[in-house]
Design an enzyme around this catalytic site. Structure first.
Site, PDB file in Angstrom:
ATOM      1  N   ASP A 151       0.133  -7.494   1.579  1.00  0.00           N
ATOM      2  CA  ASP A 151       0.692  -6.174   1.675  1.00  0.00           C
ATOM      3  C   ASP A 151       2.216  -6.033   1.580  1.00  0.00           C
ATOM      4  O   ASP A 151       2.818  -5.367   2.611  1.00  0.00           O
ATOM      5  CB  ASP A 151       0.214  -5.591   3.056  1.00  0.00           C
ATOM      6  CG  ASP A 151       0.350  -3.996   2.940  1.00  0.00           C
ATOM      7  OD1 ASP A 151       0.372  -3.602   1.919  1.00  0.00           O
ATOM      8  OD2 ASP A 151       0.135  -3.325   4.076  1.00  0.00           O
ATOM      9  N   HIS A 204       0.874  -1.132   0.016  1.00  0.00           N
ATOM     10  CA  HIS A 204      -0.168   0.056   0.041  1.00  0.00           C
ATOM     11  C   HIS A 204       0.758   1.227  -0.159  1.00  0.00           C
ATOM     12  O   HIS A 204       0.372   2.230  -0.402  1.00  0.00           O
ATOM     13  CB  HIS A 204      -0.901  -0.198   1.309  1.00  0.00           C
ATOM     14  CG  HIS A 204      -0.368   0.173   2.464  1.00  0.00           C
ATOM     15  ND1 HIS A 204      -0.019  -0.866   3.512  1.00  0.00           N
ATOM     16  CD2 HIS A 204      -0.077   1.340   3.008  1.00  0.00           C
ATOM     17  CE1 HIS A 204       0.515  -0.547   4.654  1.00  0.00           C
ATOM     18  NE2 HIS A 204       0.636   1.394   4.301  1.00  0.00           N
ATOM     19  N   SER A 263       4.541   2.419   7.801  1.00  0.00           N
ATOM     20  CA  SER A 263       4.241   1.174   7.021  1.00  0.00           C
ATOM     21  C   SER A 263       5.299   0.889   6.239  1.00  0.00           C
ATOM     22  O   SER A 263       5.939   1.864   5.373  1.00  0.00           O
ATOM     23  CB  SER A 263       3.307   1.606   6.184  1.00  0.00           C
ATOM     24  OG  SER A 263       2.051   1.847   6.930  1.00  0.00           O
TER      25      SER A 263
END
Length: 401
Positions: free
Chosen positions: A161, A131, A245
């Site tokens: 992911d 993402h 992230s």
């Protein structure tokens, strides 16, 4: 003629009162003299030098010294081991000029973090989240020293992911050492390193503990409000904020044991963050390196952990024996899939694969993705209406479903 005997009846001489008086008077005089000498030998104590408050404060010249102390802890040592391998990742997308409709320049529309995990020949590889780089026309890395480097996308996997980037190895300052996420214990100290809220806070360090291992968290990938996947993650209370992230979760040895991925962000929740265990990530990373994508063997079913099913439904719908406490429920079967061809149906409860017990979705996926290849035959035992049944599935490419 009488005589006064200056002795007590027991033969001792009686004390002379005049002598005692004179001795006491002499002691008082000597004491007064000593006090007088004390006052005049210390200027600050003499009555003539008293201030209005009664006492003069005598100051001495002193200077505060600045001391530099080198503090080293397990955390600082771990950070030093891996910090140079953590990079900022900028997602560059092309913007258009609204008035002229002419193509514009690439601008960063989002940022995250990444970890340099491998350097081989002229190429080095960075792992980050899918993402973070989704929709990117270009990718720019910011290294630990602030320098910039261009990166290209090798491939990504929306389900886990994860994404792999490639960069020039001559620019690499360091490579993270890979640890063993299966060895983690609840309560073990872990450290998150990344770029929360953008590159202005690059290299930020937060600490916490492993709150839980082998967590399965539902993920909605298509935005329809329904879970599409159960993400296999570690739970930690180390602060993981937007921008973290794709960054590193490391142990006290400075080893990479997870890729920071997400957190639960609601007013009622605090300190619940998640990272992809490195042992689960490595097969995906290697497949992306080799093939540009994650190619998986697929059964063609959607799944639900038995522990999520209420006891009443276990008895009424699944009709399970009372001693069956763990397993994976087949929630649906894709038409034409390996499971459909083998005769599996909705509400079958998988308890064994290739002779090994299966207690939950994570164990099922670990066996399927780590032990099997496309084209392999998978032996499955599952309960249907209280009866244990055997199935044989010929695994196919997940992209074909």
């Amino acid at each position: 003629m009488g005589y006064y005997n200056n002795q007590a009846p027991n033969g001792r001489r009686k004390p002379n009162r005049a002598g005692i008086f004179l001795a006491g008077l002499s002691g008082v005089a000597i004491g007064a003299l000593l006090v007088w000498l004390l006052f005049y030998s210390i200027p600050g104590l003499t009555p003539g030098n008293d201030t209005a408050a009664g006492t003069e404060v005598v100051k001495t010249d002193r200077e505060s010294a600045t001391a530099s102390v080198d503090i080293t802890t397990d955390v600082t040592q771990a950070v030093e081991e891996v910090a140079d391998a953590v990079v900022g990742v900028a997602n560059l997308q092309e913007t258009n000029d609204f008035w002229s409709q002419a193509p514009g320049q690439e601008q960063a529309v989002g940022s995250g973090s990444g970890v340099i995990y491998k350097s081989e020949g002229e190429k080095a590889y960075v792992v980050t989240n899918h993402h973070v780089i989704e929709g990117a026309n270009g990718i720019e890395l910011t290294l630990a020293d602030g320098s910039k480097a261009e990166a290209t996308l090798v491939g990504s996997d929306i389900w886990t992911d994860l994404a792999v980037l490639e960069m020039d190895s001559s620019l690499v300052p360091d490579v993270a050492e890979i640890g063993d996420s299966d060895a983690l214990k609840r309560g073990e100290t872990v450290i998150a390193i990344g770029n929360p809220l953008g590159l202005d806070f690059s290299g930020s360090v937060t600490t916490g503990v492993v709150s839980g291992t082998d967590r399965a968290v539902p993920v909605d990938l298509d935005g329809n409000g329904q879970p599409d996947w159960q993400a296999e993650v570690l739970q930690t209370d180390a602060a993981i904020n937007p921008g973290n992230s794709g960054g590193a979760l490391v142990n006290l040895a400075g080893q990479l044991i997870g890729i920071n991925s997400m957190k639960i962000a609601t007013d009622a929740v605090e300190g619940i963050g998640f990272a992809i265990p490195i042992n689960s990530a490595l097969p995906i990373i290697k497949s992306i390196e080799q093939n540009g994508e994650m190619i998986r063997p697929a059964m063609g079913i959607t799944l639900l952990d038995l522990v999520q099913v209420p006891q009443a439904q276990r008895q009424e719908t699944l009709n399970l024996p009372a001693d069956v406490k763990e397993g994976v429920v087949v929630n649906s079967v894709i038409e034409g899939s390996a499971a459909a061809k083998a005769g599996m149906k909705q509400f079958d409860v998988i308890v064994e694969m290739d002779g090994e017990p299966v207690g939950d979705i994570i164990e099922l996926r670990q066996h399927l993705y780590n032990e099997k290849k496309i084209g392999d035959t998978l032996a499955v035992k599952a309960y249907r209406n209280g009866k244990l049944m055997d199935f044989e599935l010929e695994l196919v490419d997940n992209s074909a479903l």
